[in-house]
Design a protein around this motif. Structure first.
Motif, PDB file in Angstrom:
ATOM      1  N   LEU A 136       0.798  -1.226   0.000  1.00 16.80           N
ATOM      2  CA  LEU A 136       0.000   0.000   0.000  1.00 16.80           C
ATOM      3  C   LEU A 136       0.829   1.275   0.000  1.00 16.80           C
ATOM      4  O   LEU A 136       0.323   2.340  -0.345  1.00 16.80           O
ATOM      5  CB  LEU A 136      -0.938   0.018   1.213  1.00 16.80           C
ATOM      6  CG  LEU A 136      -2.033  -1.050   1.226  1.00 16.80           C
ATOM      7  CD1 LEU A 136      -2.934  -0.842   2.437  1.00 16.80           C
ATOM      8  CD2 LEU A 136      -2.848  -1.021  -0.060  1.00 16.80           C
ATOM      9  N   GLY A 137       2.086   1.195   0.420  1.00 19.74           N
ATOM     10  CA  GLY A 137       2.892   2.409   0.472  1.00 19.74           C
ATOM     11  C   GLY A 137       4.364   2.104   0.310  1.00 19.74           C
ATOM     12  O   GLY A 137       4.806   0.975   0.509  1.00 19.74           O
ATOM     13  N   TYR A 161       5.664   3.133   6.244  1.00 15.42           N
ATOM     14  CA  TYR A 161       5.093   4.253   5.488  1.00 15.42           C
ATOM     15  C   TYR A 161       4.025   4.933   6.331  1.00 15.42           C
ATOM     16  O   TYR A 161       3.550   4.381   7.341  1.00 15.42           O
ATOM     17  CB  TYR A 161       4.526   3.801   4.139  1.00 15.42           C
ATOM     18  CG  TYR A 161       3.507   2.676   4.191  1.00 15.42           C
ATOM     19  CD1 TYR A 161       2.198   2.902   4.601  1.00 15.42           C
ATOM     20  CD2 TYR A 161       3.839   1.385   3.772  1.00 15.42           C
ATOM     21  CE1 TYR A 161       1.248   1.868   4.621  1.00 15.42           C
ATOM     22  CE2 TYR A 161       2.916   0.351   3.801  1.00 15.42           C
ATOM     23  CZ  TYR A 161       1.620   0.603   4.218  1.00 15.42           C
ATOM     24  OH  TYR A 161       0.695  -0.407   4.242  1.00 15.42           O
ATOM     25  N   SER A 162       3.648   6.134   5.935  1.00 19.10           N
ATOM     26  CA  SER A 162       2.651   6.882   6.692  1.00 19.10           C
ATOM     27  C   SER A 162       1.343   6.104   6.760  1.00 19.10           C
ATOM     28  O   SER A 162       0.858   5.588   5.746  1.00 19.10           O
ATOM     29  CB  SER A 162       2.407   8.249   6.052  1.00 19.10           C
ATOM     30  OG  SER A 162       3.549   9.075   6.179  1.00 19.10           O
ATOM     31  N   SER A 164      -1.434   7.167   6.829  1.00 20.10           N
ATOM     32  CA  SER A 164      -2.426   7.791   5.951  1.00 20.10           C
ATOM     33  C   SER A 164      -2.595   7.040   4.641  1.00 20.10           C
ATOM     34  O   SER A 164      -3.668   7.115   4.010  1.00 20.10           O
ATOM     35  CB  SER A 164      -2.044   9.245   5.668  1.00 20.10           C
ATOM     36  OG  SER A 164      -0.774   9.318   5.042  1.00 20.10           O
ATOM     37  N   GLU A 165      -1.572   6.319   4.196  1.00 19.86           N
ATOM     38  CA  GLU A 165      -1.687   5.538   2.965  1.00 19.86           C
ATOM     39  C   GLU A 165      -2.797   4.491   3.099  1.00 19.86           C
ATOM     40  O   GLU A 165      -3.604   4.291   2.177  1.00 19.86           O
ATOM     41  CB  GLU A 165      -0.358   4.853   2.643  1.00 19.86           C
ATOM     42  CG  GLU A 165       0.807   5.787   2.411  1.00 19.86           C
ATOM     43  CD  GLU A 165       0.762   6.453   1.047  1.00 19.86           C
ATOM     44  OE1 GLU A 165      -0.093   6.071   0.223  1.00 19.86           O
ATOM     45  OE2 GLU A 165       1.589   7.350   0.814  1.00 19.86           O
ATOM     46  N   LEU A 166      -2.847   3.816   4.241  1.00 19.53           N
ATOM     47  CA  LEU A 166      -3.897   2.831   4.489  1.00 19.53           C
ATOM     48  C   LEU A 166      -5.238   3.513   4.706  1.00 19.53           C
ATOM     49  O   LEU A 166      -6.271   3.054   4.187  1.00 19.53           O
ATOM     50  CB  LEU A 166      -3.538   1.985   5.706  1.00 19.53           C
ATOM     51  CG  LEU A 166      -4.621   1.021   6.220  1.00 19.53           C
ATOM     52  CD1 LEU A 166      -5.017   0.014   5.150  1.00 19.53           C
ATOM     53  CD2 LEU A 166      -4.141   0.310   7.480  1.00 19.53           C
ATOM     54  N   LYS A 168      -6.387   6.346   3.533  1.00 23.50           N
ATOM     55  CA  LYS A 168      -6.961   6.800   2.265  1.00 23.50           C
ATOM     56  C   LYS A 168      -7.536   5.632   1.469  1.00 23.50           C
ATOM     57  O   LYS A 168      -8.542   5.783   0.759  1.00 23.50           O
ATOM     58  CB  LYS A 168      -5.905   7.538   1.455  1.00 23.50           C
ATOM     59  CG  LYS A 168      -5.544   8.908   2.029  1.00 23.50           C
ATOM     60  CD  LYS A 168      -4.539   9.651   1.182  1.00 23.50           C
ATOM     61  CE  LYS A 168      -3.163   9.059   1.260  1.00 23.50           C
ATOM     62  NZ  LYS A 168      -2.129   9.882   0.555  1.00 23.50           N
ATOM     63  N   LYS A 169      -6.915   4.469   1.596  1.00 23.93           N
ATOM     64  CA  LYS A 169      -7.382   3.290   0.859  1.00 23.93           C
ATOM     65  C   LYS A 169      -8.760   2.849   1.319  1.00 23.93           C
ATOM     66  O   LYS A 169      -9.603   2.459   0.502  1.00 23.93           O
ATOM     67  CB  LYS A 169      -6.366   2.157   1.059  1.00 23.93           C
ATOM     68  CG  LYS A 169      -6.718   0.860   0.342  1.00 23.93           C
ATOM     69  CD  LYS A 169      -6.486   0.947  -1.130  1.00 23.93           C
ATOM     70  CE  LYS A 169      -6.653  -0.415  -1.795  1.00 23.93           C
ATOM     71  NZ  LYS A 169      -6.438  -0.344  -3.259  1.00 23.93           N
ATOM     72  N   PRO A 214       1.383  12.999   8.493  1.00 24.79           N
ATOM     73  CA  PRO A 214       2.454  12.276   7.786  1.00 24.79           C
ATOM     74  C   PRO A 214       3.474  11.607   8.696  1.00 24.79           C
ATOM     75  O   PRO A 214       4.098  10.610   8.302  1.00 24.79           O
ATOM     76  CB  PRO A 214       3.116  13.376   6.944  1.00 24.79           C
ATOM     77  CG  PRO A 214       2.061  14.411   6.766  1.00 24.79           C
ATOM     78  CD  PRO A 214       1.233  14.381   8.008  1.00 24.79           C
TER      79      PRO A 214
END
Length: 331
Positions: A136-137, A161-162, A164-166, A168-169, A214
């Motif tokens: 995912l990131g 990774y941040s 936020s990547e998950l 947003k998914k 972030p």
């Protein structure tokens, strides 16, 4: 190329400036392999994890398949804590109360296969395998301070990774305000689950805007390698401006809600542990001061304690999240 820019004592440094050359070159080789590799192979040798946590006979350290960038985020240039210290002095009460217990006992934790359920107020609830999450990131190395509420600190190069990547998914609904994080609680593999110190499973939580920041990291590794079990394998949260207990380990569930989650330590001792638990030298724990800290690895007879920094030194990055709040009331 990374461009230096000073910000309250923090810069985006070149990793070779703060890491021994041999280790730096090994990490850069890992980064190269990551860039050329397949996302599903981001962590190597899953079976080798089962030997990761032995303290008496240190195991072969299992290498990550690299990171895409040397450093990301507000990264400190302080000396990195030795790997041995970071993996032998831990709080992970599912494996014991003493700081050395997790490294001695966490070998019982199986980390493959592993799934994380994402549920609650989201458009796309799902159950993710660890391999799914890795895709995912981009894996990045971030050198963050870790400050414990007990008064000690470390500097650790995390890999992940941040979060936020998950987030947003899965697309949170407009009514989502908080994110709850639940740690595995398995009496068969975690020998201290069931003790009366906490009400299991271990639960932590963040406001949604904190989770989206972030700097909030979903970590799969540290020191360029897979997470040791005593440090929260196979994946954990890292929220560098909060006390360490806010960064849940061995996560199995992430739930979005419109209500503030009841976290484990707040439930156990609400007079001592608030929901926010931001690092704040001006708000003492009821039983000790938070104004200074002891850096692990600097424990000599004449070693001086360090001054605790507001938000653990990340005030410039996260202070705006708490504008207008009484940080002594919302501790």
């Amino acid at each position: 190329m990374l461009i230096k820019s000073r910000n309250d004592g923090f810069i985006h440094p070149v990793a070779s400036e703060i890491t021994p050359q041999g280790i730096y070159e090994q990490r850069r080789e890992l980064i190269r392999h990551m860039a050329a590799g397949v996302a599903g192979m981001a962590l190597a040798s899953w079976a080798a994890r089962d030997a990761q946590a032995q303290l008496a006979a240190p195991p072969r350290r299992v290498a990550l398949a690299g990171t895409q960038s040397a450093v990301s985020g507000a990264t400190t240039v302080e000396k990195i804590t030795d790997y041995k210290d970071a993996t032998s002095y831990n709080n992970f009460y599912e494996f014991g109360m003493d700081k050395g217990d997790p490294a001695r006992n966490a070998h019982t934790l199986p980390t493959s296969p592993w799934t994380v359920a994402v549920e609650g107020l989201v458009k796309k609830p799902a159950s993710y395998t660890l391999e799914d999450l890795l895709k995912l990131g981009p894996q990045e190395e971030r050198i963050y301070r870790l400050r414990c509420v007990e008064g000690w600190s470390m500097v650790i190069p995390w890999v992940g990774y941040s979060l936020s990547e998950l987030i947003k998914k899965v697309e949170p609904l407009g009514s989502a305000r908080y994110v709850e994080f639940v740690t595995l609680a398995d009496r068969k593999t975690m020998p201290y689950v069931g003790t009366r110190v906490l009400d299991w499973p271990y639960v932590e939580g963040l406001r949604l805007d904190e989770a989206m920041h972030p700097l909030t990291l979903l970590a799969f590794g540290m020191y360029g390698e897979v997470l040791p079990k005593q440090n929260g394998a196979p994946l954990r949260l890292v929220v560098p401006w909060k006390y360490g207990f806010k960064s849940g380990k061995s996560l199995v569930k992430i739930r979005f809600t419109d209500k503030e989650p009841m976290t484990a330590w707040r439930q156990a001792a609400p007079q001592e542990y608030g929901f926010y638990s931001n690092v704040n030298p001006n708000v003492d724990h009821p039983r000790w001061s938070q104004a200074k800290e002891r850096r692990i690895g600097e424990d000599g007879l004449f070693a001086k304690k360090r001054k605790t920094l507001m938000f653990n030194g990340y005030e410039a990055q996260v202070g705006q999240l708490y504008a207008g709040m009484d940080l002594k009331k919302f501790y």
